[in-house]
Write a protein that holds these residues in place. Structure first.
Motif, mmCIF file in Angstrom:
data_model
loop_
_atom_site.group_PDB
_atom_site.id
_atom_site.type_symbol
_atom_site.label_atom_id
_atom_site.label_comp_id
_atom_site.label_asym_id
_atom_site.label_seq_id
_atom_site.Cartn_x
_atom_site.Cartn_y
_atom_site.Cartn_z
ATOM 1 N N ALA A 111 22.968 0.505 36.057
ATOM 2 C CA ALA A 111 22.540 1.890 35.824
ATOM 3 C C ALA A 111 21.759 2.007 34.522
ATOM 4 O O ALA A 111 21.924 1.206 33.596
ATOM 5 N N GLY A 112 20.915 3.014 34.485
ATOM 6 C CA GLY A 112 20.169 3.317 33.263
ATOM 7 C C GLY A 112 20.961 4.304 32.423
ATOM 8 O O GLY A 112 21.550 5.247 32.956
ATOM 9 N N TYR A 188 11.930 4.510 39.441
ATOM 10 C CA TYR A 188 12.716 4.870 38.270
ATOM 11 C C TYR A 188 12.245 6.252 37.817
ATOM 12 O O TYR A 188 11.234 6.764 38.294
ATOM 13 N N GLU A 189 12.950 6.815 36.846
ATOM 14 C CA GLU A 189 12.691 8.195 36.471
ATOM 15 C C GLU A 189 11.549 8.331 35.479
ATOM 16 O O GLU A 189 11.268 7.421 34.695
ATOM 17 N N THR A 205 22.456 6.689 35.171
ATOM 18 C CA THR A 205 21.870 6.997 36.472
ATOM 19 C C THR A 205 21.471 5.742 37.245
ATOM 20 O O THR A 205 21.118 4.730 36.654
ATOM 21 N N MET A 207 20.747 4.349 41.790
ATOM 22 C CA MET A 207 20.258 4.710 43.128
ATOM 23 C C MET A 207 21.282 4.389 44.214
ATOM 24 O O MET A 207 20.916 4.190 45.372
ATOM 25 N N THR A 230 21.918 -1.259 32.113
ATOM 26 C CA THR A 230 20.873 -2.292 32.086
ATOM 27 C C THR A 230 19.615 -1.848 31.342
ATOM 28 O O THR A 230 18.746 -2.663 31.072
ATOM 29 N N ASN A 231 19.492 -0.570 31.074
ATOM 30 C CA ASN A 231 18.318 -0.077 30.346
ATOM 31 C C ASN A 231 18.657 1.264 29.701
ATOM 32 O O ASN A 231 19.531 1.977 30.180
ATOM 33 N N ASN A 242 10.543 0.483 32.691
ATOM 34 C CA ASN A 242 11.637 -0.044 33.503
ATOM 35 C C ASN A 242 11.114 -1.097 34.465
ATOM 36 O O ASN A 242 9.997 -1.008 34.952
ATOM 37 N N VAL A 247 16.403 -5.426 35.069
ATOM 38 C CA VAL A 247 17.680 -4.786 35.398
ATOM 39 C C VAL A 247 18.649 -5.831 35.963
ATOM 40 O O VAL A 247 19.807 -5.934 35.545
HETATM 41 N N1 HPA Z 1 17.269 4.587 36.971
HETATM 42 C C1 HPA Z 1 17.666 4.439 38.262
HETATM 43 N N2 HPA Z 1 18.301 3.354 38.696
HETATM 44 C C2 HPA Z 1 18.576 2.374 37.822
HETATM 45 C C3 HPA Z 1 18.187 2.466 36.477
HETATM 46 C C4 HPA Z 1 17.501 3.641 36.034
HETATM 47 O O1 HPA Z 1 17.120 3.787 34.856
HETATM 48 N N3 HPA Z 1 18.616 1.321 35.871
HETATM 49 C C5 HPA Z 1 19.242 0.578 36.823
HETATM 50 N N4 HPA Z 1 19.217 1.216 38.011
#
Ligand code: HPA
Length: 273
Positions: A111-112, A188-189, A205, A207, A230-231, A242, A247
């Motif tokens: 997740a971020g 990604y966002e 966040t 998916m 992961t970020n 991203n 990730v």
């Molecule tokens: N956004 C969505 N999914 C993700 C992210 C993110 O920053 N990092 C790892 N999965």
């Protein structure tokens, strides 16, 4: 014969012991599966009515065996809505786990971070979620699994969260805790979206995960969830983008801690409570 029965009968013909604990392994976290003792590895492609996993960092095996002294089944790789599967396809394995005898579900994801206190490599215990994906329970309710209007106020097990924090302390690990938000992906966002997620109360966040959690809660499984950060979304700039491979690489690195922690929690948790 319905699809559940067909899949169930196939799997039961391949395994020795009914699993008590289910585990879903997210991007780059498939290594935990290598810790499972006396494994029976069944590729998704061999399982009737299962999809195949197309996402990077997802292997595509169902693994039965023993972990932390308990009989487990692990999904080494999951299905995502962004792969083009329906929510029923994404969550089908959870109902199969239930029918096989699973009572407790462990879920993990990459997740971020939306929370500015979080750092790459942190592990976050999921305390709650915000769902911005379609709900997997839309459609006729299948009463054999659960009720039409599901209470979501106690979705993530408090007692397993407490065990997790205690076990992490014994390992010298500090865990973050927070709210996981899922959108559909695969993008990604944007910076504005990350800001929006923080504003509405998210800490991290991704998916995935929420569809499986909703379906698991619907059929009465106890749930423990953990995100590997992961970020850091809060540090996005023109020269920090991203990247899916990054990730997976970070998740791979953190997966040793996650693996040890999951095994310790599974060992400690009393399944029949
Ligand atoms: N956004 C969505 N999914 C993700 C992210 C993110 O920053 N990092 C790892 N999965």
């Amino acid at each position: 014969m319905n699809t559940y029965t067909e899949t169930l009968q196939y799997l039961q013909s391949r395994i020795k012991n009914a699993p008590q604990v289910g585990i879903i392994l997210g991007s780059g976290l498939g290594d935990l599966a290598n810790q499972i003792q006396s494994p029976t590895v069944i590729p998704y492609a061999q399982i009737p009515n299962f999809c195949t996993s197309t996402a990077i960092g997802h292997k595509g095996n169902l693994i039965f065996g023993t972990l932390g002294g308990k009989s487990v089944v692990a999904m080494q790789g999951r299905f995502h809505y962004y792969e083009g599967y329906t929510m029923q396809q994404v969550t089908f394995p959870v109902r199969i786990m239930k029918l096989l005898g699973v009572q407790t579900l462990f879920v993990s994801n990459a997740a971020g971070a939306v929370n500015p206190q979080f750092r790459v490599g942190d592990l976050m215990v999921i305390t709650d979620h915000i769902n911005l994906q379609p709900n997997p329970l839309i459609g006729p309710n299948d009463d054999q699994f659960g009720v039409r209007f599901l209470d979501m106020t106690t979705t993530y097990s408090k007692r397993i969260r407490a065990i997790a924090i205690q076990q992490a302390q014994e390992m010298g690990l500090t865990l973050k805790q927070g709210v996981y938000l899922a959108n559909t992906g695969p993008c990604y966002e944007t910076p504005a979206e990350y800001k929006y997620y923080a504003t509405i109360g998210a800490d991290a966040t991704g998916m995935s995960t929420i569809p499986e959690v909703i379906v698991a809660h619907h059929c009465g499984l106890e749930i423990f969830g953990m995100s590997v950060i992961t970020n850091q979304a809060n540090e996005l700039s023109d020269n920090h983008l991203n990247d899916g491979d990054e990730v997976v690489a970070v998740a791979n690195k953190a997966s040793q801690h996650l693996t040890t922690l999951f095994a310790r929690i599974i060992q400690q948790v009393d399944i029949n409570q």
